[in-house]
Design a protein around this motif. Structure first.
Motif, PDB file in Angstrom:
ATOM      1  N   ALA A   1       4.972 -43.267  82.570  1.00 33.04           N
ATOM      2  CA  ALA A   1       3.826 -42.728  81.832  1.00 33.04           C
ATOM      3  C   ALA A   1       3.704 -41.218  82.028  1.00 33.04           C
ATOM      4  CB  ALA A   1       2.541 -43.435  82.262  1.00 33.04           C
TER       5      ALA A   1
ATOM      6  N   THR B   1       2.896 -48.469  77.609  1.00 36.67           N
ATOM      7  CA  THR B   1       3.088 -48.312  79.054  1.00 36.67           C
ATOM      8  C   THR B   1       1.744 -48.314  79.772  1.00 36.67           C
ATOM      9  OG1 THR B   1       5.170 -47.128  78.726  1.00 36.67           O
ATOM     10  CG2 THR B   1       4.086 -46.848  80.868  1.00 36.67           C
TER      11      THR B   1
ATOM     12  N   GLN C   1       5.580 -42.079  71.438  1.00 38.00           N
ATOM     13  CA  GLN C   1       4.118 -42.082  71.497  1.00 38.00           C
ATOM     14  C   GLN C   1       3.588 -43.512  71.562  1.00 38.00           C
ATOM     15  OE1 GLN C   1       3.501 -39.617  68.007  1.00 38.00           O
ATOM     16  NE2 GLN C   1       3.032 -37.830  69.266  1.00 38.00           N
TER      17      GLN C   1
ATOM     18  N   LEU D   1       4.225 -44.879  75.018  1.00 35.59           N
ATOM     19  CA  LEU D   1       3.305 -44.355  76.024  1.00 35.59           C
ATOM     20  C   LEU D   1       2.028 -45.195  76.042  1.00 35.59           C
ATOM     21  CD1 LEU D   1       2.391 -42.359  78.171  1.00 35.59           C
ATOM     22  CD2 LEU D   1       1.745 -40.777  76.332  1.00 35.59           C
TER      23      LEU D   1
ATOM     24  N   LEU E   1       6.844 -39.635  79.847  1.00 34.61           N
ATOM     25  CA  LEU E   1       6.924 -39.819  78.389  1.00 34.61           C
ATOM     26  C   LEU E   1       6.366 -38.632  77.597  1.00 34.61           C
ATOM     27  CD1 LEU E   1       6.350 -43.638  77.829  1.00 34.61           C
ATOM     28  CD2 LEU E   1       8.207 -42.253  76.867  1.00 34.61           C
TER      29      LEU E   1
END
Length: 167
Positions: free
Chosen positions: A30, A56, A50, A53, A33
């Protein structure tokens, strides 16, 4: 505690340690990214990062739920494997001048991360089932399914366009 130390005596100990390992790994992913999002030039790749992320962050929340379900403190342990994978990705990305080649390198790095996660989640699911924790296995399975889907999307993106542009 190292991965194979005397502190790990039972399958449950190993399960909890590996849960802490992947928790740390997800947090590091995280953190990394946004840099990958910034460096990506292919719009589909940027959007994919995106989306991942956001996934995640949801996976971190799911892991916290598994910790709670299993009755252990939420915490991570250093994971040299993910640290190495992410460091290598950063090093390679820093060495590539051509933006199209950079996108191909970012996909390769992201897939290395996904493959690590897939192995960890698959193992955790198997161990959770052996420990009679189908509830934990079910939550972990949701994340494994997302990781596999992300890997497949990255692979498709690479084969359909990114690698061709880099060539």
């Amino acid at each position: 505690m190292g991965f194979f130390t005397k502190d790990i005596k039972t399958l449950n100990d190993l399960f909890v340690h590996t849960l802490k390992d992947i928790y740390y790994a997800e947090q590091q992913i995280a953190k990394n990214l946004p840099d990958m999002i910034e460096k990506a030039t292919d719009s589909d790749l940027k959007n994919g990062f995106q989306t991942h992320l956001s996934e995640t962050n949801g996976q971190i929340t799911r892991l916290e739920k598994v910790f709670q379900m299993h009755g252990v403190e939420v915490q991570g342990v250093d994971c040299p494997a993910i640290d190495g994978i992410l460091e290598e990705a950063s090093d390679i990305a820093g060495d590539v001048d051509d933006k199209q080649v950079l996108d191909a390198a970012l996909i390769a790095a992201a897939q290395a991360v996904e493959h690590y996660e897939i192995t960890r989640y698959g193992t955790l699911i198997a161990w959770a089932k052996m420990l009679g924790r189908d509830d934990c296995a079910s939550v972990l399975q949701q994340t494994l399914d997302e990781e596999k889907a992300t890997d497949e999307k990255l692979n498709t993106m690479a084969l359909r366009s990114v690698n061709k542009k880099a060539a």
